[in-house]
Design a protein around this motif. Structure first.
Motif, short mmCIF file in Angstrom:
data_model
loop_
_atom_site.label_atom_id
_atom_site.label_comp_id
_atom_site.label_asym_id
_atom_site.label_seq_id
_atom_site.Cartn_x
_atom_site.Cartn_y
_atom_site.Cartn_z
N SER A 193 0.83 -1.21 0.00
CA SER A 193 0.00 0.00 0.00
C SER A 193 0.86 1.26 0.00
N GLY A 194 1.98 1.22 0.72
CA GLY A 194 2.89 2.37 0.74
C GLY A 194 3.54 2.59 -0.61
N GLN A 195 3.91 1.50 -1.29
CA GLN A 195 4.53 1.61 -2.61
C GLN A 195 3.54 2.20 -3.62
N VAL A 196 2.29 1.76 -3.54
CA VAL A 196 1.27 2.28 -4.45
C VAL A 196 1.05 3.77 -4.20
N GLY A 197 0.90 4.13 -2.94
CA GLY A 197 0.67 5.54 -2.59
C GLY A 197 1.83 6.43 -2.98
N PHE A 198 3.04 5.98 -2.73
CA PHE A 198 4.22 6.78 -3.07
C PHE A 198 4.34 6.95 -4.58
N GLY A 199 4.08 5.89 -5.33
CA GLY A 199 4.16 5.98 -6.79
C GLY A 199 3.16 6.97 -7.36
N ARG A 200 1.94 6.95 -6.85
CA ARG A 200 0.91 7.89 -7.33
C ARG A 200 1.25 9.32 -6.95
N LEU A 201 1.74 9.50 -5.71
CA LEU A 201 2.13 10.84 -5.26
C LEU A 201 3.27 11.39 -6.11
N ASN A 202 4.21 10.54 -6.44
CA ASN A 202 5.34 10.96 -7.26
C ASN A 202 4.86 11.40 -8.66
N ASP A 203 3.91 10.68 -9.22
CA ASP A 203 3.36 11.07 -10.52
C ASP A 203 2.66 12.42 -10.45
N MET A 204 1.91 12.64 -9.37
CA MET A 204 1.20 13.91 -9.20
C MET A 204 2.19 15.07 -9.10
N GLN A 205 3.26 14.87 -8.34
CA GLN A 205 4.25 15.93 -8.18
C GLN A 205 4.98 16.20 -9.49
N THR A 206 5.21 15.17 -10.26
CA THR A 206 5.87 15.34 -11.56
C THR A 206 5.01 16.18 -12.49
N ARG A 207 3.69 16.03 -12.38
CA ARG A 207 2.80 16.84 -13.21
C ARG A 207 2.76 18.29 -12.75
N GLY A 208 3.23 18.54 -11.52
CA GLY A 208 3.32 19.92 -11.05
C GLY A 208 2.23 20.31 -10.08
N GLY A 209 2.45 20.03 -8.79
CA GLY A 209 1.51 20.51 -7.79
C GLY A 209 0.98 19.42 -6.91
N ASP A 210 0.65 19.78 -5.66
CA ASP A 210 0.12 18.84 -4.69
C ASP A 210 -1.40 18.84 -4.65
N SER A 262 -5.68 15.65 -8.04
CA SER A 262 -6.21 14.36 -7.58
C SER A 262 -5.62 13.23 -8.42
N VAL A 263 -5.71 12.03 -7.88
CA VAL A 263 -5.21 10.85 -8.59
C VAL A 263 -6.06 10.61 -9.83
N ASN A 264 -5.38 10.45 -10.99
CA ASN A 264 -6.15 10.20 -12.21
C ASN A 264 -6.04 8.74 -12.63
N ILE A 265 -6.67 8.42 -13.74
CA ILE A 265 -6.74 7.03 -14.18
C ILE A 265 -5.36 6.47 -14.52
N PHE A 266 -4.46 7.34 -15.02
CA PHE A 266 -3.13 6.85 -15.38
C PHE A 266 -2.30 6.53 -14.14
N ASP A 267 -2.49 7.33 -13.08
CA ASP A 267 -1.81 7.03 -11.82
C ASP A 267 -2.23 5.64 -11.33
N LYS A 268 -3.53 5.35 -11.42
CA LYS A 268 -4.04 4.07 -10.96
C LYS A 268 -3.59 2.93 -11.88
N LEU A 269 -3.45 3.25 -13.17
CA LEU A 269 -3.06 2.23 -14.13
C LEU A 269 -1.62 1.77 -13.90
N PHE A 270 -0.73 2.73 -13.63
CA PHE A 270 0.68 2.39 -13.48
C PHE A 270 1.08 2.05 -12.05
N HIS A 271 0.24 2.46 -11.11
CA HIS A 271 0.58 2.22 -9.70
C HIS A 271 -0.62 1.62 -8.99
N ASN A 272 -0.67 0.29 -8.94
CA ASN A 272 -1.74 -0.42 -8.25
C ASN A 272 -1.17 -1.74 -7.73
#
Length: 508
Positions: free
Chosen positions: A250-267, A270-280
């Protein structure tokens, strides 16, 4: 004359296997570790009370202090505990005996597969001196027994396809494999499925009486055990170590999605479908399984470091380095050989499927215990490679080939033996929990001088060492421990006579 020569050579190989597995069995490895001692005390409890030390009558799974355990190795240790008491030798002798018998069985199995006496003798010799197999034949591990039943079950199956009377024996032996070690609980159904697919038409040609008897016997052996596994706690161990129960996911999934969000620029995104696709979790499960599976076949695990994470399970290697060459050659020769296609298909299944149960567990890619079902087929392939490489060489170089290969194996064996007997006992001493036997026996000897004796679990849970090395009366422990468990207070101190076992971390 040929038969007599083959028999003498096989006897000599089995004698070598016996010497390598019996000499100094009580002192190398240096001490019986906790799981071995648990086997001894469970066997002692069965001997004294007919129950495991938790009070269950002749259980199909033994409830230990830490986990549920498969039963067959424990039951096989009962005669040795009766003879020698709870001791290092009594908990290791069953593994040594089945290890020695396995050398004979792999000869029979290789002979049945290849029809070649020399390949069969090579297989027996390679298993006799195998670092992987020796490691488990010299300690109270269940897997040598499981390996024995699986190999002889397949041997009887191959005989039974031609002479149906052997099929019931195959059913008994294969059915007993999950009784010994948990990975067989998954591998046995895969094996049965492979047998039915590969030899469906051949089985239908066998006398129906033998098929019916084999099916009935297999059901009698496996169904009650399967039910007990599912509903009686026997699956608890598997569930605890599977990749699906890894708490880090669960921590790995959460960290991966958070990292994707930050890469897109900003905290604030919200988590989008691609975040869920690559990090689940499913991606992580597949990745973990694939890594484990591929690592099981890696040169690093097989020929260089072995099970480096647990020195109890490996002294530094699983195979001799020279065997890497002949394993590859053996696979190529085996695939292009004239061996019956159905036998060939089954043994390719064995090679490909044997790491699957271990790959489904955390750290299973280099876990020598869970991967040991790979060992027989790898040994036979190496023997196949040695023999066929010899045949392919120009006759004038064959003697040179024998000298070079024999020298390489001899040097590998000598260096392995030196490491095992001289360096390994000291390097692995802590892993074998050395010192508890002397400490517990001295404590019991001096205890009459004290009203309270406090045995700490600061380093290791001490209760299992106390029960085993003191041979505490099982009936008395069953009563006292039942009362202890009835108390809901987690800080309750377990008391056995004047001995006290405070929970880990509790100040005295």
């Amino acid at each position: 004359m040929k038969f007599r020569k083959q028999t003498i050579l096989l006897i000599l190989i089995i004698l070598l296997a016996t010497i390598l597995r019996i000499v100094k069995l009580n002192s190398v490895p240096v001490s019986a570790f906790g799981d071995e001692l648990d086997v001894g005390y469970q066997a002692y409890s069965i001997l004294e009370t007919g129950k495991d030390y938790m009070g269950n009558f002749l259980p199909l799974h033994f409830k230990s202090l830490a986990e549920w355990r498969t039963p067959l190795y424990i039951y096989s240790a009962v005669p040795f505990v009766w003879l020698f008491g709870i001791s290092t030798i009594s908990v290791r002798l069953p593994a040594a005996v089945f290890g020695i018998l396995s050398v004979w069985v792999i000869y029979l199995l290789a002979k049945r597969i290849t029809g070649n006496d020399k390949i069969s003798l090579f297989s027996a010799l390679l298993l006799a001196i195998s670092p992987w197999h020796l490691q488990y034949s010299r300690a109270g591990f269940e897997v040598t027994q499981s390996l024995f039943f699986y190999m002889i079950g397949i041997y009887f199956l191959l005989k039974g396809l031609k002479f149906g009377k052997w099929l019931p024996l195959s059913a008994i032996c294969l059915g007993l494999t999950p009784w010994v070690y948990s990975t067989a609980k998954l591998f046995l159904p895969l094996t049965v499925l492979a047998i039915l697919i590969i030899w469906k038409n051949d089985l239908l040609k066998v006398s129906k009486a033998y098929l019916i008897w084999a099916a009935i016997i297999f059901s009698i052996v496996t169904v009650p055990f399967a039910i007990n596994t599912i509903f009686g706690g026997g699956s608890e161990r598997i569930e605890g170590i599977s990749i699906f129960s890894d708490p880090k996911i669960s921590g790995q999934v959460g960290f991966g999605r958070l990292n994707d969000m930050q890469t897109r620029g900003g905290d604030n995104q919200s988590v989008n479908i691609f975040d869920k696709l690559f990090h689940n979790p499913y991606i992580i499960y597949i990745d973990a399984f694939t890594d484990n599976y591929l690592h099981a076949f890696s040169t690093d695990f097989l020929f260089i470091t072995g099970d480096i994470l647990n020195p109890r399970q490996s002294s530094g290697t699983e195979f001799y380095k020279i065997e890497a060459i002949f394993l590859l050659m053996g696979l190529l020769f085996f695939l292009s050989s004239s061996i019956d296609k159905k036998i060939k298909a089954f043994f390719i299944f064995w090679l490909v499927a044997s790491p699957i149960p271990s790959a489904l567990t955390q750290g299973g890619g280099a876990h020598a215990t869970r991967l040991i079902l790979m060992l027989p087929i790898l040994i036979i392939l190496i023997a196949f490679g040695i023999y066929n490489s010899y045949l392919k060489i120009n006759k004038k170089y064959q003697n040179l080939f024998i000298i070079l290969v024999s020298t390489a194996f001899l040097l590998g064996f000598i260096f392995y033996q030196h490491n095992y007997w001289v360096h390994y006992p000291w390097q692995s001493e802590r892993w074998w929990q050395s010192g508890y036997e002397q400490a517990i026996k001295l404590t019991v000897q001096k205890s009459s001088n004290y009203e309270r004796v406090i045995i700490s679990s600061a380093d290791e849970p001490s209760l299992k060492f106390f029960l085993g090395w003191s041979m505490y009366p099982p009936a008395r422990f069953q009563d006292k421990y039942r009362l202890y468990l009835a108390n809901k207070d987690p800080n309750t101190v377990l008391k056995l006579d004047q001995y006290e076992f405070p929970p880990v971390g509790q100040s005295l």
